[in-house]
Scaffold this motif. Structure first.
Motif, PDB file in Angstrom:
ATOM      1  N   PRO A 157      22.487  11.322  41.818  1.00  0.00           N
ATOM      2  CA  PRO A 157      23.860  10.353  41.671  1.00  0.00           C
ATOM      3  C   PRO A 157      25.555  11.219  42.033  1.00  0.00           C
ATOM      4  N   VAL A 158      26.659  10.398  42.010  1.00  0.00           N
ATOM      5  CA  VAL A 158      27.688  11.609  41.942  1.00  0.00           C
ATOM      6  C   VAL A 158      28.190  12.247  40.892  1.00  0.00           C
ATOM      7  N   GLU A 159      28.057  10.772  40.108  1.00  0.00           N
ATOM      8  CA  GLU A 159      28.351  11.000  38.314  1.00  0.00           C
ATOM      9  C   GLU A 159      27.658  12.814  37.832  1.00  0.00           C
ATOM     10  N   ASP A 160      26.537  13.048  38.016  1.00  0.00           N
ATOM     11  CA  ASP A 160      25.748  14.037  37.665  1.00  0.00           C
ATOM     12  C   ASP A 160      27.044  15.370  38.510  1.00  0.00           C
ATOM     13  N   ILE A 161      27.778  14.952  39.753  1.00  0.00           N
ATOM     14  CA  ILE A 161      28.227  15.976  39.409  1.00  0.00           C
ATOM     15  C   ILE A 161      29.690  17.059  38.651  1.00  0.00           C
ATOM     16  N   ILE A 162      29.469  17.891  38.493  1.00  0.00           N
ATOM     17  CA  ILE A 162      30.797  18.719  37.191  1.00  0.00           C
ATOM     18  C   ILE A 162      32.174  19.245  38.343  1.00  0.00           C
ATOM     19  N   GLU A 163      31.025  19.758  39.106  1.00  0.00           N
ATOM     20  CA  GLU A 163      32.443  20.496  40.630  1.00  0.00           C
ATOM     21  C   GLU A 163      31.863  21.579  41.590  1.00  0.00           C
ATOM     22  N   LYS A 164      32.143  21.741  42.302  1.00  0.00           N
ATOM     23  CA  LYS A 164      31.866  22.809  43.618  1.00  0.00           C
ATOM     24  C   LYS A 164      31.546  24.485  43.030  1.00  0.00           C
ATOM     25  N   ILE A 165      31.133  24.962  43.405  1.00  0.00           N
ATOM     26  CA  ILE A 165      30.579  26.570  42.891  1.00  0.00           C
ATOM     27  C   ILE A 165      30.063  26.782  44.286  1.00  0.00           C
ATOM     28  N   ALA A 166      30.354  28.448  43.793  1.00  0.00           N
ATOM     29  CA  ALA A 166      29.384  29.275  45.061  1.00  0.00           C
ATOM     30  C   ALA A 166      27.974  30.184  44.982  1.00  0.00           C
ATOM     31  N   CYS A 167      27.447  29.999  45.549  1.00  0.00           N
ATOM     32  CA  CYS A 167      26.194  31.378  45.108  1.00  0.00           C
ATOM     33  C   CYS A 167      26.311  31.901  46.746  1.00  0.00           C
ATOM     34  N   GLN A 168      25.668  33.566  46.578  1.00  0.00           N
ATOM     35  CA  GLN A 168      26.274  34.228  47.474  1.00  0.00           C
ATOM     36  C   GLN A 168      24.076  34.882  47.537  1.00  0.00           C
ATOM     37  N   PHE A 169      23.827  34.955  48.791  1.00  0.00           N
ATOM     38  CA  PHE A 169      22.610  36.502  48.458  1.00  0.00           C
ATOM     39  C   PHE A 169      23.724  37.301  48.314  1.00  0.00           C
ATOM     40  N   THR A 170      22.444  38.748  48.071  1.00  0.00           N
ATOM     41  CA  THR A 170      22.437  40.273  48.089  1.00  0.00           C
ATOM     42  C   THR A 170      23.790  40.789  48.708  1.00  0.00           C
ATOM     43  N   ALA A 171      23.593  40.611  49.961  1.00  0.00           N
ATOM     44  CA  ALA A 171      23.641  41.414  51.076  1.00  0.00           C
ATOM     45  C   ALA A 171      25.274  41.538  51.455  1.00  0.00           C
ATOM     46  N   ARG A 172      25.968  39.940  51.377  1.00  0.00           N
ATOM     47  CA  ARG A 172      27.295  39.517  51.338  1.00  0.00           C
ATOM     48  C   ARG A 172      27.344  39.650  49.796  1.00  0.00           C
ATOM     49  N   HIS A 173      27.304  39.428  49.374  1.00  0.00           N
ATOM     50  CA  HIS A 173      28.143  39.624  47.557  1.00  0.00           C
ATOM     51  C   HIS A 173      28.102  40.652  47.377  1.00  0.00           C
ATOM     52  N   ILE A 174      27.729  41.930  48.025  1.00  0.00           N
ATOM     53  CA  ILE A 174      27.605  43.038  47.764  1.00  0.00           C
ATOM     54  C   ILE A 174      29.093  43.920  48.381  1.00  0.00           C
ATOM     55  N   ARG A 175      28.846  43.443  49.601  1.00  0.00           N
ATOM     56  CA  ARG A 175      30.344  43.432  50.482  1.00  0.00           C
ATOM     57  C   ARG A 175      31.493  42.534  50.628  1.00  0.00           C
TER      58      ARG A 175
END
Length: 770
Positions: free
Chosen positions: A494-512
């Motif tokens: 449920p939406v009550e579980d939402i703490i905040e927005k975040i982001a996650c990148q796979f490695t090929a983009r994270h290093i770039r």
């Protein structure tokens, strides 16, 4: 006088010739960057400076629609396409040079066609920026605004080589089709616009993680050096800031809300654990002043202030109270160290507050919950997915292996506490086992529940990602900083579980590079993913195709999490297992072998992926602090080291090798041929870090010859005319003796955007203060 068919055909022929004009080496079309107008939302300042924006495709459409009454109207619009670019950009820039070439081509082609009338004047048209703002022949800018230097690299993307796409023509093309910087636009809130969208990163993996270490690369060699940190800081200085939470998803207005405000504050302030310790001390420990970087607000805020406002009933509405509580928790999440007890107390209190304001609040006080007020009874590492309907447990499964469609209506987005949650976005969700380690998850579906007990209530179905401490792994395994692992666990929250927005990148983009808004803003948590984790077999599978990990609706989408690029690849820091001696990290995982004790990390691919050997590389062979990189030499050939067993089992005859051996030793005929004539020296780590690395093997790249001497296209710079326009506007705004006519007041209200140089100076002052 109307345009005849012959004249229309001649003008169309001229436009086609212009569109096909190429650079001297015929490697790019000069007009690719003049076809469409600049995006108004991204470059609003351009439309304040340029009175009549024009583009080639716009002129073509007007010609086809019959909007021109005579040929000279088309001539004037075509001239404005290039005059606007000449006014806005510095003469030394590539955009300015391209505009001059195209303008000359256009004027010559027009003269060659006798069916077209010749223009009666040679000066710019009255609607051009040159006439409206006035030509600046010998204007010298003020000393604090040097015009000889380009905007700092922190605010623009790196220039491309001449063989690649040319830089964005500021004020001449659509930002959806370009790949380099445009003029900086800074509002009064110090926000900077997104740079034009770039092509998405290649759908590939970078073999930079896993166990054991990549061959020939030690832990110290992979460590983040000071120069890498500067590359990251340089990019982040120019990234847009998060504005604020939205105006949706807040508490609804009800009678008696003023009394409810104080009840909620006191519930947060007085909540205790089983032994009587108050959790609110984590909120009370924060200073009232707001000097934390990257917050969405800048006014003083504390639990004490919120309580005093609630007692005085000074909030104008439920929304105002609800939003200030959300900002208080935002400040606390940034103040305390993630993973600490205080951080966990903040997240638990946030989840308690969201439970108390939900349609089904818990009973109390005192408020007691075995799941820390989370909606699920188990979190990552302890939850067991539903495998079949014949499971021995009678309780409903916490997670499943697929997205369910039962008793729900799917929607495009859900809103909650100022957040707009959409498909494929990443979230922090409340963890019932450990509030200090919120669940990292990607949204696969947004829905509105049709269940009788939750009728009409929104929620999300999310795929969980495990942290290193939530996995079982070998003791010698190395982890990237903030690395997480995709799992097959899907859960309904449920939406009550939402703490905040975040982001996650796979490695090929994270290093770039770093994600572009709205996927991520500075201050938001950012994670990196390189592998899947199978918690039943306790094995890691390196992801080869990231599209298989995201929702089907966004696969192959060029708009899915584009990045702001670094000037070079930057690898994250690496750490050992969180369960090694000296670590205080707790979790449901541990140090252990895979389920069959014969499988380590696998390489994803079809159904025939090879298995990595469980036998680790001795860390003392390659990871000592004094060890350097041997250029092109694997661990088996490094003097003083012990040859290691092959990472993969022997292949049958005729099978292709996994990677081609391109080392210097092999190129010279092998160690046997060289014999005692071979002399190998280590490449020091401080030297190795200046070289690029192979994206597949992460080894230092070496070349037998220096790179070709190819001229690089300079980055766009501000023109003298534009700087003069800025100075004129500032003078008009600041002049108290100006005419107070309606038109003058209207001009005075125009927001003048600072130059890039002024922006950098402000940032340096802020850095000094911090």
């Amino acid at each position: 006088m109307t345009i005849t068919p012959a004249q229309r055909s001649a003008i169309e022929e001229i436009i086609d010739i212009i569109k096909n004009t190429k650079s001297p080496k015929k490697k790019r079309n000069l007009t690719d960057l003049f076809l469409e107008l600049v995006d108004k939302d991204t470059w609003a300042n351009y439309y304040q400076v340029i009175p009549e924006p024009r583009c080639l495709n716009g002129v073509s459409r007007s010609l086809q629609d019959g909007s021109y009454n005579e040929p000279l109207e088309a001539y004037e619009d075509l001239s404005l396409v290039f005059l606007n670019a000449l006014y806005y950009n510095e003469p030394a820039s590539q955009i300015h040079k391209d505009a001059e070439t195209l303008k000359s081509t256009f004027e010559n082609e027009w003269k060659l066609r006798t069916v077209l009338p010749m223009p009666t004047r040679t000066s710019p048209p009255p609607t051009s920026a040159q006439k409206v703002h006035g030509q600046v022949a010998n204007h010298q800018p003020p000393p604090e605004t040097p015009i000889t230097s380009a905007p700092p690299a922190a605010l623009v993307a790196p220039a491309k080589s001449a063989s690649q796409q040319a830089p964005t023509p500021i004020g001449t093309s659509s930002t959806s089709a370009v790949d380099s910087p445009a003029p900086q636009q800074l509002s009064t809130s110090n926000q900077q616009p997104s740079s034009p969208p770039r092509m998405s990163s290649p759908d590939m993996d970078v073999d930079v993680g896993g166990t054991p270490e990549p061959e020939g690369i030690g832990v110290d060699d992979m460590a983040r050096d000071g120069e890498s940190d500067l590359v990251v800081q340089q990019l982040e200085r120019g990234l847009p800031r998060w504005e604020n939470l939205g105006d949706f998803g807040w508490m609804k207005e009800k009678d008696g809300s003023e009394d409810r405000w104080l009840e909620l504050v006191l519930a947060i302030k007085g909540h205790k654990d089983a032994v009587g310790n108050r959790y609110a001390t984590a909120l009370e420990a924060m200073p009232e002043e707001t000097n934390i970087p990257y917050l969405s607000f800048n006014f003083p805020l504390s639990l004490k202030l919120v309580e005093s406002h609630a007692r005085a009933k000074s909030y104008g509405s439920n929304k105002a109270f609800d939003k200030e509580i959300a900002q208080l928790f935002e400040k606390a999440r940034r103040w305390h160290e993630p993973g600490s007890d205080a951080y966990g107390h903040v997240l638990l209190l946030q989840r308690l507050y969201q439970a108390l304001t939900s349609p089904s609040p818990p009973s109390g006080p005192p408020y007691i919950s075995p799941t820390n007020f989370a909606s699920l009874r188990a979190g990552p590492g302890t939850a067991r997915p539903l495998h079949s309907s014949s499971d021995s447990e009678k309780l409903p499964a916490v997670t499943t292996f697929r997205v369910s469609s039962k008793d729900r209506t799917f929607v495009d987005e859900v809103t909650y506490r100022g957040w707009s949650i959409k498909l494929a976005e990443w979230l922090h969700l409340s963890n019932p086992d450990d509030p200090s380690k919120p669940i990292i998850a990607q949204v696969f579906k947004c829905y509105v529940s049709d269940e009788p007990t939750r009728k009409g209530q929104p929620g999300v179905t999310a795929c969980w990602y495990y942290r290193p401490e939530q996995t079982f792994h070998p003791a010698q395994r190395q982890f990237w900083e903030n690395e997480v692992f995709k799992t097959s666990h899907f859960a309904d929250h449920p939406v009550e579980d939402i703490i905040e927005k975040i982001a996650c990148q796979f490695t090929a983009r994270h290093i770039r590079g770093r994600p572009r808004p709205p996927s991520w803003y500075l201050g938001w948590p950012l994670y990196v993913c390189d592998s899947r984790y199978n918690d039943r077999e306790r094995i890691f599978v390196k992801i080869k195709n990231w599209n298989s990990c995201v929702p089907e609706e966004v696969r192959k989408s060029a708009d899915f999490m584009p990045i702001y690029p670094f000037e070079r690849m930057v690898f994250p820091r690496r750490f050992g297992s969180p369960f090694l001696k000296g670590s205080r990290i707790r979790g449901p995982g541990g140090i252990g072998e895979s389920a069959d004790k014969a499988e380590g990390e696998r390489i994803e691919g079809g159904g025939t992926g090879r298995k990595r050997s469980r036998k680790p590389v001795a860390p003392t062979d390659i990871s000592g602090p004094s060890k350097g990189l041997y250029v092109g030499v694997g661990p088996a050939n490094v003097p003083g080291t012990t040859p290691q067993p092959a990472a993969y089992p022997p292949q049958p005859a005729g099978a292709q090798p996994r990677t081609e051996d391109k080392s210097i030793i092999t190129a010279a005929g092998g160690a046997t041929v060289l014999g005692s004539n071979a002399s190998m020296e280590k490449l020091p780590a401080e030297t190795a870090r200046h070289f690029d690395r192979d994206p597949e093997t992460n080894e230092v790249l070496w070349f037998a010859a220096p790179p070709l001497n190819i001229a690089r296209t300079p980055a766009p710079k501000y023109s003298l005319q534009y700087l003069h326009w800025l100075a004129t506007k500032r003078k008009e705004v600041d002049d108290d003796s100006m005419d107070v006519s309606e038109e003058r007041l209207k001009r005075a209200r125009v927001s003048v955007t600072p130059t890039a140089t002024e922006t950098v100076e402000r940032l340096l002052v802020v850095d000094d203060l911090l």
